[in-house]
Design an enzyme around this catalytic site. Structure first.
Site, PDB file in Angstrom:
ATOM      1  N   GLU A 243       0.825  -1.200   0.000  1.00 55.69           N
ATOM      2  CA  GLU A 243       0.000   0.000   0.000  1.00 55.69           C
ATOM      3  C   GLU A 243       0.862   1.254   0.000  1.00 55.69           C
ATOM      4  O   GLU A 243       1.955   1.270   0.586  1.00 55.69           O
ATOM      5  CB  GLU A 243      -0.917   0.055   1.219  1.00 55.69           C
ATOM      6  CG  GLU A 243      -2.392  -0.055   0.908  1.00 55.69           C
ATOM      7  CD  GLU A 243      -2.804  -1.495   0.758  1.00 55.69           C
ATOM      8  OE1 GLU A 243      -3.660  -1.770  -0.097  1.00 55.69           O
ATOM      9  OE2 GLU A 243      -2.263  -2.338   1.462  1.00 55.69           O
ATOM     10  N   THR A 244       0.340   2.276  -0.650  1.00 51.16           N
ATOM     11  CA  THR A 244       0.843   3.637  -0.518  1.00 51.16           C
ATOM     12  C   THR A 244      -0.296   4.482   0.023  1.00 51.16           C
ATOM     13  O   THR A 244      -1.397   4.483  -0.538  1.00 51.16           O
ATOM     14  CB  THR A 244       1.326   4.202  -1.863  1.00 51.16           C
ATOM     15  OG1 THR A 244       2.448   3.434  -2.323  1.00 51.16           O
ATOM     16  CG2 THR A 244       1.742   5.657  -1.721  1.00 51.16           C
TER      17      THR A 244
END
Length: 264
Positions: free
Chosen positions: A46-47
């Site tokens: 994830e970002t």
């Protein structure tokens, strides 16, 4: 355009453990396609993109390498770690989300970051999809589901460690992911998380799913304070507490990287 970026290992006290998340603070929202490209380039599970509304209050959005995600725990922890330890804020944080309401986050005296999530207890299923039944090498003794994933309850921690999965079959369960879980020997309960439909094969540590695992195991074990382990290769440790309509999930973070992005 230049942007700050941080990478934090979440739910671990050891660097190269837990689950890595990138955190990108913004002063204004980028186009979703640009945020998706940044997340794909980062190639982490994830970002998180955060934008401050006012002191202690941030909007947050999460992107896997392939799609925007409704709810992500480890990238929320990573974002709070950055705000507390890199941006110099002390106090409670409110993260405003698009899908799961407001997430409340505090830093405890021992350094753990504690997140307040909505209670997302799963419900039992009367009919198990064939893709789930055939997609796991060990038959679950019970299957449940919440808004995020199917919950396959196995007989032991050893089964959770050794279960194999077929990504092609589990991808057919989209938009749902799959968590396998059992009563633990090295913790109160253990789990592994597979999400081929939404980002990758196996997630190292999944904070969000503990908003469903915690109420399930609190009921099964008849206790509201629980220690959990995710049995991925990197591994992770989570501290969970059931509080009626909320679930508290806490863990440690370790800074790995900070730098600059150059977006033309």
């Amino acid at each position: 355009m230049e942007l700050d970026i941080y990478v934090v290992d979440a739910f671990t006290q050891q660097q190269f453990g837990g689950n890595s998340a990138a955190v990108v603070p913004l002063t204004h929202w980028l186009e979703p396609a640009v945020m998706q490209k940044i997340a794909a380039q980062n190639n982490l599970s994830e970002t998180a993109f955060i934008k401050q509304r006012q002191r202690g209050q941030y909007e947050i959005r999460w992107f896997s390498p392939v799609t925007e995600i409704d709810f992500c725990g480890h990238a929320t922890l990573a974002s709070a770690y950055v705000i507390f330890n890199e941006l110099g804020y002390q106090g409670s944080i409110e993260f405003i989300t698009q899908e799961v309401g407001t997430l409340f986050v505090d830093q405890l005296d021992d350094g753990r970051i504690e997140m307040s999530f909505p209670n997302q207890c799963p419900e039992p299923l009367s009919e198990v999809p064939n893709a789930l039944r055939e997609g796991l090498s060990i038959a679950p003794k019970q299957v449940l589901r919440n808004r995020q994933a199917y919950f396959a309850v196995l007989a032991s921690e050893e089964e959770v460690k050794h279960v194999r999965y077929n990504s092609g079959l589990l991808k057919q369960l989209a938009p749902y992911d799959v968590v396998v879980t059992a009563k633990g020997e090295t913790a109160d309960f253990v789990s592994r998380y597979f999400w081929p439909a939404n980002g990758g094969d196996e997630d190292p540590v999944t904070g969000s799913i503990h908003s469903g695992l915690t109420p399930y195991w609190a009921n099964e074990l008849e206790q509201v304070n629980l220690r959990a382990r995710q049995l991925s290769e990197r591994g992770g440790e989570l501290y969970c507490q059931l509080c009626a309509e909320r679930v508290l999930v806490s863990g440690y973070g370790q800074l790995y990287l900070k730098g600059r992005l150059f977006i033309s």
